[in-house]
Write a protein that holds these residues in place. Sequence first.
Motif, PDB file in Angstrom:
ATOM      1  N   LEU A 195       0.851  -1.138  -0.154  1.00 15.62           N
ATOM      2  CA  LEU A 195       0.098   0.121   0.078  1.00 15.62           C
ATOM      3  C   LEU A 195       0.970   1.280   0.000  1.00 15.62           C
ATOM      4  O   LEU A 195       2.085   1.122   1.005  1.00 15.62           O
ATOM      5  CB  LEU A 195      -0.877   0.029   1.362  1.00 15.62           C
ATOM      6  N   THR A 217      -1.736   5.538   1.701  1.00 15.49           N
ATOM      7  CA  THR A 217      -2.802   4.679   1.754  1.00 15.49           C
ATOM      8  C   THR A 217      -2.991   3.870   3.173  1.00 15.49           C
ATOM      9  O   THR A 217      -1.755   3.450   3.422  1.00 15.49           O
ATOM     10  CB  THR A 217      -3.116   3.846   0.486  1.00 15.49           C
ATOM     11  N   GLY A 258      -5.097   0.566   5.646  1.00 22.14           N
ATOM     12  CA  GLY A 258      -5.794  -0.342   5.480  1.00 22.14           C
ATOM     13  C   GLY A 258      -5.174  -1.830   5.396  1.00 22.14           C
ATOM     14  O   GLY A 258      -3.844  -1.829   6.052  1.00 22.14           O
ATOM     15  N   LYS A 305      -9.650  -6.830  -4.404  1.00 23.10           N
ATOM     16  CA  LYS A 305      -9.508  -5.902  -3.152  1.00 23.10           C
ATOM     17  C   LYS A 305     -10.549  -4.711  -3.232  1.00 23.10           C
ATOM     18  O   LYS A 305     -10.886  -4.464  -4.215  1.00 23.10           O
ATOM     19  CB  LYS A 305      -8.156  -5.411  -3.289  1.00 23.10           C
ATOM     20  N   TYR A 351     -11.765  -1.107  -1.938  1.00 20.65           N
ATOM     21  CA  TYR A 351     -11.086   0.171  -1.183  1.00 20.65           C
ATOM     22  C   TYR A 351     -12.232   1.314  -0.990  1.00 20.65           C
ATOM     23  O   TYR A 351     -13.270   1.059  -1.800  1.00 20.65           O
ATOM     24  CB  TYR A 351     -10.078   1.055  -2.175  1.00 20.65           C
ATOM     25  N   GLU A 372     -16.667   3.206  -3.058  1.00 22.68           N
ATOM     26  CA  GLU A 372     -16.265   1.977  -2.721  1.00 22.68           C
ATOM     27  C   GLU A 372     -15.978   1.328  -4.200  1.00 22.68           C
ATOM     28  O   GLU A 372     -16.526   1.343  -5.065  1.00 22.68           O
ATOM     29  CB  GLU A 372     -17.186   1.307  -2.007  1.00 22.68           C
ATOM     30  N   THR A 423     -13.994  -2.125  -6.230  1.00 16.85           N
ATOM     31  CA  THR A 423     -13.612  -3.472  -6.113  1.00 16.85           C
ATOM     32  C   THR A 423     -12.822  -3.689  -7.318  1.00 16.85           C
ATOM     33  O   THR A 423     -13.156  -3.388  -8.473  1.00 16.85           O
ATOM     34  CB  THR A 423     -14.856  -4.451  -6.024  1.00 16.85           C
ATOM     35  N   VAL A 473      -6.121   2.733  -8.092  1.00 17.80           N
ATOM     36  CA  VAL A 473      -7.335   3.380  -7.651  1.00 17.80           C
ATOM     37  C   VAL A 473      -7.218   4.871  -7.864  1.00 17.80           C
ATOM     38  O   VAL A 473      -8.231   5.571  -8.133  1.00 17.80           O
ATOM     39  CB  VAL A 473      -7.559   3.201  -6.129  1.00 17.80           C
ATOM     40  N   ARG A 528      -7.715   0.260   2.283  1.00 17.15           N
ATOM     41  CA  ARG A 528      -8.102  -0.727   1.683  1.00 17.15           C
ATOM     42  C   ARG A 528      -8.916  -1.542   2.757  1.00 17.15           C
ATOM     43  O   ARG A 528      -8.207  -1.604   3.915  1.00 17.15           O
ATOM     44  CB  ARG A 528      -6.933  -1.644   1.308  1.00 17.15           C
ATOM     45  N   ARG A 529     -10.106  -2.057   2.467  1.00 18.18           N
ATOM     46  CA  ARG A 529     -11.013  -2.788   3.441  1.00 18.18           C
ATOM     47  C   ARG A 529     -10.824  -4.343   3.383  1.00 18.18           C
ATOM     48  O   ARG A 529     -11.450  -4.977   4.411  1.00 18.18           O
ATOM     49  CB  ARG A 529     -12.186  -2.182   3.551  1.00 18.18           C
ATOM     50  N   PHE A 550      -9.023  -7.797   1.474  1.00 17.47           N
ATOM     51  CA  PHE A 550      -7.884  -8.330   0.558  1.00 17.47           C
ATOM     52  C   PHE A 550      -8.567 -10.025   0.259  1.00 17.47           C
ATOM     53  O   PHE A 550      -8.490 -10.757   1.247  1.00 17.47           O
ATOM     54  CB  PHE A 550      -6.754  -8.409   0.909  1.00 17.47           C
ATOM     55  N   GLN A 558      -2.060   1.376  -5.224  1.00 18.87           N
ATOM     56  CA  GLN A 558      -3.091   2.335  -4.898  1.00 18.87           C
ATOM     57  C   GLN A 558      -3.085   3.473  -5.844  1.00 18.87           C
ATOM     58  O   GLN A 558      -3.810   4.350  -5.780  1.00 18.87           O
ATOM     59  CB  GLN A 558      -3.495   2.623  -3.665  1.00 18.87           C
TER      60      GLN A 558
END
Length: 268
Positions: free
Chosen positions: A111, A115, A117, A140, A142, A191, A193, A202, A218-219, A221, A268
């Motif tokens: 990351l 960023t 997460g 992933k 985000y 959000e 994906t 991203v 990032r929420r 993986f 990211q």
Amino acid sequence: MTSEETTEGVRLQKVLANAGVASRRVIENYIVEGRIRVNGTVVTELGRRIDPENDLVDVDGVAIQLDVSKRYVMLNKPTGVVSTMKDENGRPDLRRFTKDWPERLYNVGRLDAETSGLLILTNDGDLAHVLAHPSFGVTKVYIAKVEGVVTPQTIAKLTAGIELEDGPIAADKARLLDVSKAGRDGSSLVELTLHSGRNRIVRRMLAAVGHPVTELVRRQFGPLHLGTLPAGRARELSKIERGALLTLARQDAGTPAEALPEEPQETQ
């Protein structure tokens, strides 16, 4: 050496019981029911022996960790920390988060510094290489705080595909979250994906549609979710999480190691 441990291996029941799957009696029932596979082949013999160091075992399609020397850790990386174990420029790195484990852990992918997460740390080199390999396409998720009010039309552009300097890209999924959660400063929460491993993808995607990123986390993986883990904290994966991650990694076990990148890009 006991009767269950010979030069030809160890009884499958004993190995799985030691791995915490179930009691030996329950495992014997699993074998009879055809619920256990060794190296992809269903086992129905109660006397089957295996090599725990080399054989791959799954129960009901979920991979079982037999090598207890392997460590799997989830970190909620805070902003301002670079994704390396030793930064040559003296910036804050990941070493501070690995002090609680005696093994030498490495990060799976990266990351960028700004960023935050979910980041996986492990000493399982095979798993790390497979999960970080771009062609494997691990999903992933985000959440990005961006400048401006994002419209449904912009969300549709992100999933339909946009052109960047290094080629076209489309989000697997995109949705606009509750704008009120981003504050009253004319910003939005999006959000995304993605399964792409392209550099800072991203940030570049959202900038390309006119909404530069101001915060990014990032929420998720693959099968792992960040949950309520606080920023700057790390924890070992649960048995269920390890099983899900190993199952995912083994699906691409045929990828040759020489084809995998030694230094994953910041994505990211």
